[in-house]
Design a protein around this motif. Structure first.
Motif, PDB file in Angstrom:
ATOM      1  N   GLU A  31       0.831  -1.199   0.000  1.00  0.00           N
ATOM      2  CA  GLU A  31       0.000   0.000   0.000  1.00  0.00           C
ATOM      3  C   GLU A  31       0.874   1.260   0.000  1.00  0.00           C
ATOM      4  O   GLU A  31       0.579   2.239  -0.691  1.00  0.00           O
ATOM      5  CB  GLU A  31      -0.922  -0.002   1.215  1.00  0.00           C
ATOM      6  N   SER A  66      -8.563   6.439  -1.798  1.00  0.00           N
ATOM      7  CA  SER A  66      -8.498   5.050  -1.347  1.00  0.00           C
ATOM      8  C   SER A  66      -7.409   4.308  -2.101  1.00  0.00           C
ATOM      9  O   SER A  66      -6.972   4.739  -3.181  1.00  0.00           O
ATOM     10  CB  SER A  66      -9.839   4.356  -1.581  1.00  0.00           C
ATOM     11  N   LEU A  67      -6.966   3.187  -1.543  1.00  0.00           N
ATOM     12  CA  LEU A  67      -5.949   2.374  -2.203  1.00  0.00           C
ATOM     13  C   LEU A  67      -6.433   1.929  -3.581  1.00  0.00           C
ATOM     14  O   LEU A  67      -5.676   1.952  -4.551  1.00  0.00           O
ATOM     15  CB  LEU A  67      -5.605   1.150  -1.348  1.00  0.00           C
ATOM     16  N   ASP A  68      -7.692   1.544  -3.671  1.00  0.00           N
ATOM     17  CA  ASP A  68      -8.253   1.077  -4.940  1.00  0.00           C
ATOM     18  C   ASP A  68      -8.187   2.179  -5.998  1.00  0.00           C
ATOM     19  O   ASP A  68      -7.789   1.939  -7.144  1.00  0.00           O
ATOM     20  CB  ASP A  68      -9.695   0.623  -4.736  1.00  0.00           C
ATOM     21  N   ASP A  69      -8.567   3.401  -5.608  1.00  0.00           N
ATOM     22  CA  ASP A  69      -8.532   4.518  -6.556  1.00  0.00           C
ATOM     23  C   ASP A  69      -7.099   4.846  -6.974  1.00  0.00           C
ATOM     24  O   ASP A  69      -6.836   5.160  -8.140  1.00  0.00           O
ATOM     25  CB  ASP A  69      -9.181   5.760  -5.941  1.00  0.00           C
ATOM     26  N   GLN A  70      -6.181   4.772  -6.013  1.00  0.00           N
ATOM     27  CA  GLN A  70      -4.785   5.041  -6.349  1.00  0.00           C
ATOM     28  C   GLN A  70      -4.231   3.976  -7.288  1.00  0.00           C
ATOM     29  O   GLN A  70      -3.489   4.285  -8.227  1.00  0.00           O
ATOM     30  CB  GLN A  70      -3.941   5.123  -5.081  1.00  0.00           C
ATOM     31  N   GLN A  71      -4.575   2.709  -7.041  1.00  0.00           N
ATOM     32  CA  GLN A  71      -4.126   1.627  -7.912  1.00  0.00           C
ATOM     33  C   GLN A  71      -4.605   1.843  -9.344  1.00  0.00           C
ATOM     34  O   GLN A  71      -3.849   1.642 -10.303  1.00  0.00           O
ATOM     35  CB  GLN A  71      -4.627   0.280  -7.399  1.00  0.00           C
ATOM     36  N   LYS A  72      -5.868   2.222  -9.483  1.00  0.00           N
ATOM     37  CA  LYS A  72      -6.423   2.454 -10.817  1.00  0.00           C
ATOM     38  C   LYS A  72      -5.684   3.576 -11.527  1.00  0.00           C
ATOM     39  O   LYS A  72      -5.385   3.487 -12.721  1.00  0.00           O
ATOM     40  CB  LYS A  72      -7.913   2.780 -10.707  1.00  0.00           C
ATOM     41  N   HIS A  75      -2.155   2.438 -12.509  1.00  0.00           N
ATOM     42  CA  HIS A  75      -2.230   1.575 -13.686  1.00  0.00           C
ATOM     43  C   HIS A  75      -2.449   2.401 -14.947  1.00  0.00           C
ATOM     44  O   HIS A  75      -1.809   2.170 -15.984  1.00  0.00           O
ATOM     45  CB  HIS A  75      -3.357   0.556 -13.541  1.00  0.00           C
ATOM     46  N   ASP A 223       1.811 -10.217  -4.853  1.00  0.00           N
ATOM     47  CA  ASP A 223       0.742 -11.213  -4.838  1.00  0.00           C
ATOM     48  C   ASP A 223       1.273 -12.640  -4.895  1.00  0.00           C
ATOM     49  O   ASP A 223       0.507 -13.593  -4.984  1.00  0.00           O
ATOM     50  CB  ASP A 223      -0.245 -10.978  -5.987  1.00  0.00           C
ATOM     51  N   LYS A 339      -5.696 -13.131 -13.448  1.00  0.00           N
ATOM     52  CA  LYS A 339      -6.549 -12.101 -12.893  1.00  0.00           C
ATOM     53  C   LYS A 339      -7.337 -11.408 -13.986  1.00  0.00           C
ATOM     54  O   LYS A 339      -6.921 -11.361 -15.127  1.00  0.00           O
ATOM     55  CB  LYS A 339      -5.667 -11.080 -12.149  1.00  0.00           C
ATOM     56  N   TRP A 341      -9.144  -7.798 -15.268  1.00  0.00           N
ATOM     57  CA  TRP A 341      -8.964  -6.368 -15.062  1.00  0.00           C
ATOM     58  C   TRP A 341     -10.130  -5.632 -15.677  1.00  0.00           C
ATOM     59  O   TRP A 341     -10.554  -5.920 -16.792  1.00  0.00           O
ATOM     60  CB  TRP A 341      -7.671  -5.921 -15.723  1.00  0.00           C
TER      61      TRP A 341
END
Length: 392
Positions: A31, A66-72, A75, A223, A339, A341
């Motif tokens: 994170e 959020s972590l999810d928003d930052q990951q997106k 990417h 992962d 995975k 996406w």
């Protein structure tokens, strides 16, 4: 851009003192890395037309998103760079329309290669399944040597890579990775090439269970996905159908009581794909860990490449090992993926290939690329290894 860079550096220092960075967890380290990558890659995407307000907004988002928003967002930032790189490679290597038209009126060139079962890397390089002859067309490209491709990429993108003796002052340093030219902070510096092993297939990695005994070119994503760059080696001099199962393997001596690769009758499959072996950025496996007193200038990013981007595929130097029975994966053509996406353009899921990239943590100019290895197994840490951060 100097004032923006200073703001980002201050932002990084503030984030490094946050409670998230202090907590102990592999996941939380991931994170924290995403948080930094969000800053670095967003800064890179701002470009030369950025304003101070843009930098302040990104720093504020890094603290609140959020972590999810930052990951997106990371990417998207990285994928944009990879797309540009692939476009540059097309400009360098693809034939012009006139040549293509001539080819269209001529018989297609077929390259015949043995189709391995994929077990070649598991037991002494020999396949236990019957080989098949699979005719595969390899698109014609310009007849440029790898050094020419590398120089032209530098002319277009501003930097390229070179492998030569490392400047690290210890006898085991060997070859190192050097950037030629200038790359800004947040730039995608290199691809980690080779065979991708999901955790369920660790036992098929050559030399298992002591996979790192004589293979320094292994790396693991957060992962658990492991990438073995040894079959890729130093690349090649053409676009070709790459049969990684016939690549040289390390010779490992088994200790008494150790068990080698457990085949147990599993059909693991072997992916035979067309790759651009002259890829000037496919050398992340040559990046060294910094010696004491040195500071790393890149960090890893677990990049999930969307396989629907077929035109870009030859420039992504990875192939996945495994099938969909043991890892609950699905098939897309001849590709294997783990995975799914969600595309930013729509909510449909697309198959991805799990890869790894190196991203610049500061501006790099004509110097050796240094990566923090973050070794944690005290039994196998080499004598030359010095932690960059004792708490990392």
């Amino acid at each position: 851009m100097a004032f923006l860079f200073h703001k980002f550096q201050e932002g990084v220092k503030i984030l490094a003192k946050s409670p998230t960075f202090a907590r102990e967890s592999r996941l939380l380290q991931f994170e924290a890395d995403i948080n930094l990558l969000f800053l670095y890659t967003s800064y890179n995407r701002l470009g030369r037309n950025a304003e101070e307000a843009d930098a302040e907004e990104i720093i504020d988002m890094a603290n609140k998103a959020s972590l999810d928003d930052q990951q997106k967002q990371v990417h998207e930032n990285v994928h944009s760079q990879v797309t540009n790189f692939c476009s540059y490679m097309d400009d360098i290597l693809l034939l012009d329309q006139k040549v293509k038209d001539n080819q269209a009126t001529s018989p297609a060139t077929l390259h015949f290669s043995p189709r391995s079962s994929g077990l070649g890397l598991a037991v002494d390089g020999n396949s236990l399944a019957q080989d098949r002859i699979v005719p595969t067309a390899v698109p014609e490209t310009k007849t440029l040597h790898r050094t020419e491709v590398s120089q032209r990429l530098k002319d277009l993108m501003g930097y390229t890579l070179e492998v030569k003796p490392s400047q690290i002052p210890h006898e085991d340093a060997g070859k190192g990775l050097f950037l030629q030219g200038e790359a800004n902070i947040g730039s995608v510096i290199a691809f980690y090439p080779g065979v991708v092993y999901p955790p369920a297939y660790y036992r098929y990695i050559p030399g298992y269970p002591r996979v790192d005994a004589q293979n320094p070119h292994l790396i693991t994503r957060y992962d658990g996905t492991m990438i073995n760059a040894q079959p890729w080696g130093a690349g090649g001099e053409c676009r070709e159908l790459w049969d990684w199962t016939s690549s040289p393997e390390p010779k490992c001596t088994m200790q008494a009581g150790e068990k080698g690769s457990d085949l147990d009758g599993t059909d693991v499959g072997g992916n035979l794909e067309v790759f651009e072996r002259r890829n000037p950025l496919a050398f992340a496996h040559f990046a060294n860990h910094p010696a004491k007193g040195m500071v790393p200038n890149v960090m890893v990013y677990p990049y999930d490449f969307p396989l629907l981007e077929e035109d870009m595929r030859p420039y992504i130097p990875n192939v996945s090992f495994g099938n969909d029975e043991e890892t609950e994966t699905s098939k897309f053509g001849s590709f294997r993926f783990i995975k799914m996406w969600k595309s930013n353009n729509n909510e449909s899921k697309v198959p991805v290939l799990k890869t790894l990239l190196l991203v610049a943590t500061r501006a790099i100019c004509d110097e050796e690329v240094m990566l923090n290895y973050r070794l944690s197994n005290s039994e196998h840490i080499p004598s030359w290894y010095t932690p960059v951060d004792e708490e990392d």
